[in-house]
Design an enzyme around this catalytic site. Structure first.
Site: not given
Length: 469
Positions: A69, A132
């Site tokens: 992605h 993240y």
């Protein structure tokens, strides 16, 4: 004694993709690490990307595989537990499209993934969790801007440690297109505001053919209108160039003009600055010699503002707002000449009619041609010059307005002796804006960046020649 661990980074074949080795301090109780340290990592090349959201992905089984992605934001990824194999593919338009980089990550590793770089992970241990940071908020609308690549694409050929037929993969990730069918993610764009003025037209010429630069006049984007900001998808942009300004220095001394000058040059610029901070944008803003009182013979970038009139005061206030933006360029100019009405055109028209004008001879400066301002702006952006303030005028000896008028007359084939001199106090009626006596700008900063402004004398000769029928 074991030597102290050091934070380290290394580049990869994919531009902007940075791999970090983090110091992990452990004992029989467990371990501790500084997962993200803004200053230390910035010193090692991590962009100050402005994270706004923190996410955690937990993967129960070994072999869980996610991706590939490419997302419309930057992200900084590290492991909280377990071990993963990571694969990154550049899916941005450009010469490195399709470039692959792979690495195994543990708790001591982290990676910065810039917008448009495809990201995929395969867990090598059970109970693996990675965290993240991202610099934009996730939304269903934002997901429409993702770019996907098939995990099994044969052209990229990711060497998965666990074959995909034995891995845990979602149906969606198995169905993505191959590299030959991927439309590269376009680079973020530059938005030029005030694009119909003298500088705006010069910027149109300078960036002609660059599809990543958009131009907006007041009808397309009014910097004083909340609706303009609300209607703009700022995720698509990396840079704003603000060429919009209220420049009628004498009108600024009137009641209506004073309000307009502050609304456009200060209040609206503060909104632009806030927008740039919120969306991690670079803001380029045009300043003026009028922020100084003109008592210094030559004005340096670090001189404190000391404006005499309303126009200069409003511009100085705008400069202060822009200086709060981490990624900013304040480009300070003087005596601008471009397309449209300006002093040089006026003198050329008078010369053609044989008129004898009275021109001020006790204000000093250098002309700044809009084409060279545009070139300077393009230079600092393309070379990634250090952020800050840059004086930018054309080069050469200082001149008075009367000196320039005489030169225009000479270039037009008229008698320079027709130009009569007058002092500032004699020429300007009460109620007009006060002018700085010296508008000469020190050019050492812009020259140090690698841009050497052309001589004003040559630019003036070329400009006048182009005016002749």
């Amino acid at each position: 004694m074991e030597p102290a661990q050091q934070l380290r980074t290394r580049t990869t074949p994919i531009p902007g993709l940075l791999l970090f080795e983090l110091p992990v301090h452990g004992d029989d109780r467990g371990w501790f690490k500084e997962n993200w340290h803004r200053k230390k990592m910035a010193d090692l090349g991590l962009p100050d990307f402005g994270p706004v959201q923190n996410n955690i992905s937990f993967n129960a089984a070994r072999g869980t595989t996610r991706g590939i992605h490419a997302e419309p934001w930057d992200k900084f990824i590290s492991l909280a537990s377990g071990r993963i194999f990571g694969a990154w593919v550049d899916l941005r338009e450009g010469p490195t499209f399709g470039t692959l980089f792979c690495a195994e990550l543990t708790a001591k590793d982290a990676i910065y993934v810039p917008r448009g770089v495809g990201n995929a992970f395969q867990t090598l241990e059970d109970d693996t969790a990675y965290t993240y940071l991202v610099n934009d908020h996730w939304s269903a609308e934002a997901q429409k801007d993702y770019t996907f690549l098939n995990l099994a694409d044969e052209e990229v050929a990711v060497p998965w440690p666990i074959s995909l037929d034995k891995a845990v993969v979602s149906p969606q990730d198995r169905s993505h297109q191959g590299l030959s069918e991927v439309e590269p993610m376009k680079r973020r764009r530059t938005l030029v505001l005030g694009a119909d003025g003298q500088l705006g037209n010069a910027l149109r010429t300078s960036f002609a053919g660059d599809q990543t630069v958009e131009f907006a006049g007041r009808e397309q984007f009014d910097i004083t209108s909340e609706a303009s900001y609300a209607a703009t998808d700022w995720r698509k942009y990396s840079t704003i160039i603000n060429a919009a300004a209220f420049t009628a220095v004498d009108a600024a001394e009137t009641a209506d003009g004073r309000a307009a000058a502050w609304r456009i040059n200060a209040t609206a610029v503060a909104v632009l600055a806030r927008t740039a901070v919120e969306h991690s944008l670079t803001l380029v803003h045009i300043s003026s010699d009028y922020v100084f009182d003109g008592t210094a013979d030559v004005h340096r970038e670090d001189e404190d503002p000391s404006p005499l009139g309303v126009y200069g005061q409003s511009k100085a206030a705008g400069d202060v707002a822009v200086a709060t933006v981490p990624r900013h360029y304040i480009v300070r100019t003087s005596w601008v000449v471009g397309e449209g009405r300006n002093f040089v055109r006026t003198m050329a028209a008078l010369a053609a009619r044989g008129v004898s004008p009275s021109v001020v001879d006790d204000q000093w400066g250098r002309l700044t041609f809009a084409t060279d301002i545009a070139a300077g702006i393009r230079h600092v952006l393309e070379t990634k010059a250090p952020y800050g303030t840059y004086n930018l005028s054309n080069s050469g000896e200082r001149q008075s307005w009367a000196d320039i008028a005489r030169e225009v007359y000479r270039l037009c084939g008229a008698d320079p002796g027709l130009v009569q001199t007058v002092s500032t106090s004699e020429y300007f009626r009460p109620g007009t804006a006060p002018r700085p006596q010296s508008s000469v700008l020190d050019l050492s900063g812009i020259r140090a960046s690698g841009f050497d402004p052309p001589a004003a004398a040559q630019r003036l000769a070329d400009y006048v020649a182009a005016l002749k029928p």
